[in-house]
Each structure stands twice: as structure tokens, then as C-alpha cells.
Design an enzyme around this catalytic site. Structure first.
Site, PDB file in Angstrom:
ATOM      1  N   PHE A 124       0.830  -1.209   0.000  1.00 27.37           N
ATOM      2  CA  PHE A 124       0.000   0.000   0.000  1.00 27.37           C
ATOM      3  C   PHE A 124       0.864   1.258   0.000  1.00 27.37           C
ATOM      4  O   PHE A 124       1.901   1.313   0.670  1.00 27.37           O
ATOM      5  CB  PHE A 124      -0.892   0.054   1.250  1.00 27.37           C
ATOM      6  CG  PHE A 124      -2.049  -0.890   1.240  1.00 27.37           C
ATOM      7  CD1 PHE A 124      -3.289  -0.490   0.757  1.00 27.37           C
ATOM      8  CD2 PHE A 124      -1.915  -2.191   1.716  1.00 27.37           C
ATOM      9  CE1 PHE A 124      -4.373  -1.359   0.763  1.00 27.37           C
ATOM     10  CE2 PHE A 124      -2.981  -3.069   1.717  1.00 27.37           C
ATOM     11  CZ  PHE A 124      -4.218  -2.654   1.238  1.00 27.37           C
ATOM     12  N   ASP A 125       0.403   2.235  -0.728  1.00 26.07           N
ATOM     13  CA  ASP A 125       0.852   3.608  -0.503  1.00 26.07           C
ATOM     14  C   ASP A 125       0.206   4.070   0.802  1.00 26.07           C
ATOM     15  O   ASP A 125      -0.781   3.483   1.258  1.00 26.07           O
ATOM     16  CB  ASP A 125       0.408   4.483  -1.672  1.00 26.07           C
ATOM     17  CG  ASP A 125       0.662   5.953  -1.421  1.00 26.07           C
ATOM     18  OD1 ASP A 125       1.793   6.311  -1.065  1.00 26.07           O
ATOM     19  OD2 ASP A 125      -0.294   6.739  -1.568  1.00 26.07           O
ATOM     20  N   ALA A 126       0.755   5.116   1.403  1.00 25.08           N
ATOM     21  CA  ALA A 126       0.189   5.607   2.663  1.00 25.08           C
ATOM     22  C   ALA A 126      -0.705   6.827   2.441  1.00 25.08           C
ATOM     23  O   ALA A 126      -1.933   6.754   2.575  1.00 25.08           O
ATOM     24  CB  ALA A 126       1.309   5.932   3.655  1.00 25.08           C
ATOM     25  N   ASP A 127      -0.089   7.932   2.074  1.00 31.41           N
ATOM     26  CA  ASP A 127      -0.814   9.203   2.030  1.00 31.41           C
ATOM     27  C   ASP A 127      -1.742   9.311   0.833  1.00 31.41           C
ATOM     28  O   ASP A 127      -1.365   9.027  -0.307  1.00 31.41           O
ATOM     29  CB  ASP A 127       0.178  10.365   2.024  1.00 31.41           C
ATOM     30  CG  ASP A 127       0.873  10.501   3.376  1.00 31.41           C
ATOM     31  OD1 ASP A 127       0.204  10.255   4.396  1.00 31.41           O
ATOM     32  OD2 ASP A 127       2.065  10.838   3.410  1.00 31.41           O
TER      33      ASP A 127
END
Length: 229
Positions: free
Chosen positions: A8-11
Site C-alpha cells: 500500500f501507498d500511505a498518504d
């Protein structure tokens, strides 16, 4: 579905970075005794910040330079005489204390936990992401969290994916899915590394360029439907 590992990407994928950004900027300017005006101060910052992170993706600036340069440009644009180093320190301290998840992020990760190996790869600054992500409610559910400043390389460079997998003794990339909101960072990065990608696209942005994700979802719950196919 064939996947056993989810990156996953976070932001702007799991975390509401825009809300944290607004909160941190307001606190920083108020700390300088500035009469904060959201309609004036925020758009200018977002314009400058967006451009400079694009420069990072394109390799035109380092992450260390980015920390200060964005606030040098910001203060110059507003005709403020603040020391950009001090401004950067105050802003990043405020930002590191603002960990705001999207409302369905925690439920999603809890549902996936134990069924998949879970990773976060984020383009970000260590001080900020340690506070916001590594100390967040969802952090304990992840096998590893990779912060670009720590490893010295950022998405879309495929090297950051290689580092994440080597650190966790994962060799087979055919069962990995990358999920993120950015075509130029997350999706291009996944494609560069040779893995399938899923664009989180809640705003329904038209995809008409050369970067084509394997899948597209409009909400996080859509990922569960996708994985169950």
C-alpha cells in the site's frame, strides 16, 4: 485471486494527508503569529509542494533538499522573512503529530490482516512518517513500513520495491499487488518493478496516458471485492 502480498501507498490512500497537511500548516503559521487565512495560505503551499514532490519523482531534487526548498519558495512567494530551516522544522513537527486515517482504512486492513502479507511503501520524510504512520492505529497490522528517506530512494524507482522485498525475504513478485492513488508514483513504480497495480481513484480521474494500472477502484472496500474474484 492470486495475490498473497499487498503493498500500500500511505498518504491519500490509507491516510488523509490533505487533512493533516492543512492542520500542520495552520499550526505552523499561527506559531509565527500569522493571521492564518485558509483560502490564501493553503492553495499557495499546495501548489509549491505539489511541484516540488513532482521534481523529486523526476530526480531533479533530493529528499534532503526538498525539506527546506519547499519552504524557501513558500516564504519567498508570501514575502515572509522566516528562516526556511526553522519553518521546515516547525511544520514537520506539527505534521508528524497529525495521523488521520480515512474512515474505512482501519476496517480494511483488519480484514486483510492474517490473509496477506501487508506492506506500506511511502515517499516521505522519516521524522514525519514515523509519527504519522509507524505510530498509527494500523501500523501493527503491517509486516513492514518502508519510508523513502530512510532507504535513499523514492517511488517510482523500482529499487524501493526491491529493498522492501529483500528486507523481508520475498523472492516471487508474481503474487504481489501494489495499491495507491498516484499514477506517476505508485502505479508507475509498480509497473517499473514488474508487479500488478491497483489505482485507488475516488475522484474518478480519467486515465488517458501511458500509465495503465492493472485494476482501478473508487473506494477502499472495492479492494476486497477485487481480491475475492
Amino acid at each position: 485471486m492470486k495475490y498473497n502480498t499487498l503493498i500500500f501507498d500511505a498518504d491519500d490512500t490509507l491516510f488523509d494527508f490533505k487533512a493533516s497537511e492543512m492542520e500542520a500548516l495552520e499550526k505552523t503559521l499561527i506559531g509565527y503569529e500569522i493571521d492564518y487565512d485558509k483560502e490564501y495560505h493553503l492553495p499557495i503551499y499546495k501548489e509549491i509542494n505539489s511541484k516540488i514532490w513532482k521534481e523529486l519523482e523526476e530526480g531533479k531534487i533530493t529528499q534532503g533538499e526538498l525539506k527546506i526548498e519547499r519552504f524557501r519558495r513558500y516564504c519567498n512567494r508570501l514575502n515572509y522573512t522566516f528562516d526556511p530551516y526553522d519553518f521546515a522544522d516547525r511544520y514537520m513537527d506539527n505534521l508528524s503529530k497529525s495521523s488521520i486515517l480515512f474512515h474505512d482504512s482501519l476496517d480494511l486492513i483488519k480484514e486483510l490482516y492474517g490473509k496477506y502479507k501487508l506492506f506500506i511503501i511511502t515517499n516521505g520524510l522519516t521524522k514525519v512518517q514515523n509519527g504519522r504512520i509507524r505510530n498509527s492505529l494500523i501500523a501493527p497490522y503491517f509486516n513492514d513500513i518502508i519510508v523513502s528517506e530512510e532507504v535513499g530512494v523514492s517511488k517510482p524507482n523500482p529499487e524501493i520495491f526491491k529493498i522492501a522485498l529483500e528486507n523481508n525475504q520475498i523472492e516471487n513478485i508474481s503474487n504481489i499487488l501494489m495499491i495507491g492513488d498516484s499514477l506517476t508514483s505508485d502505479i508507475r513504480g509498480g509497473i517499473n518493478f514488474g508487479i500488478d497495480t491497483c489505482l485507488y481513484n475516488p475522484k474518478g480521474i480519467t486515465i488517458d496516458g501511458e500509465i495503465k494500472p492493472t485494476y482501478e477502484i473508487s473506494n477502499l472496500k472495492g479492494l476486497l471485492d477485487l481480491l475475492l474474484k
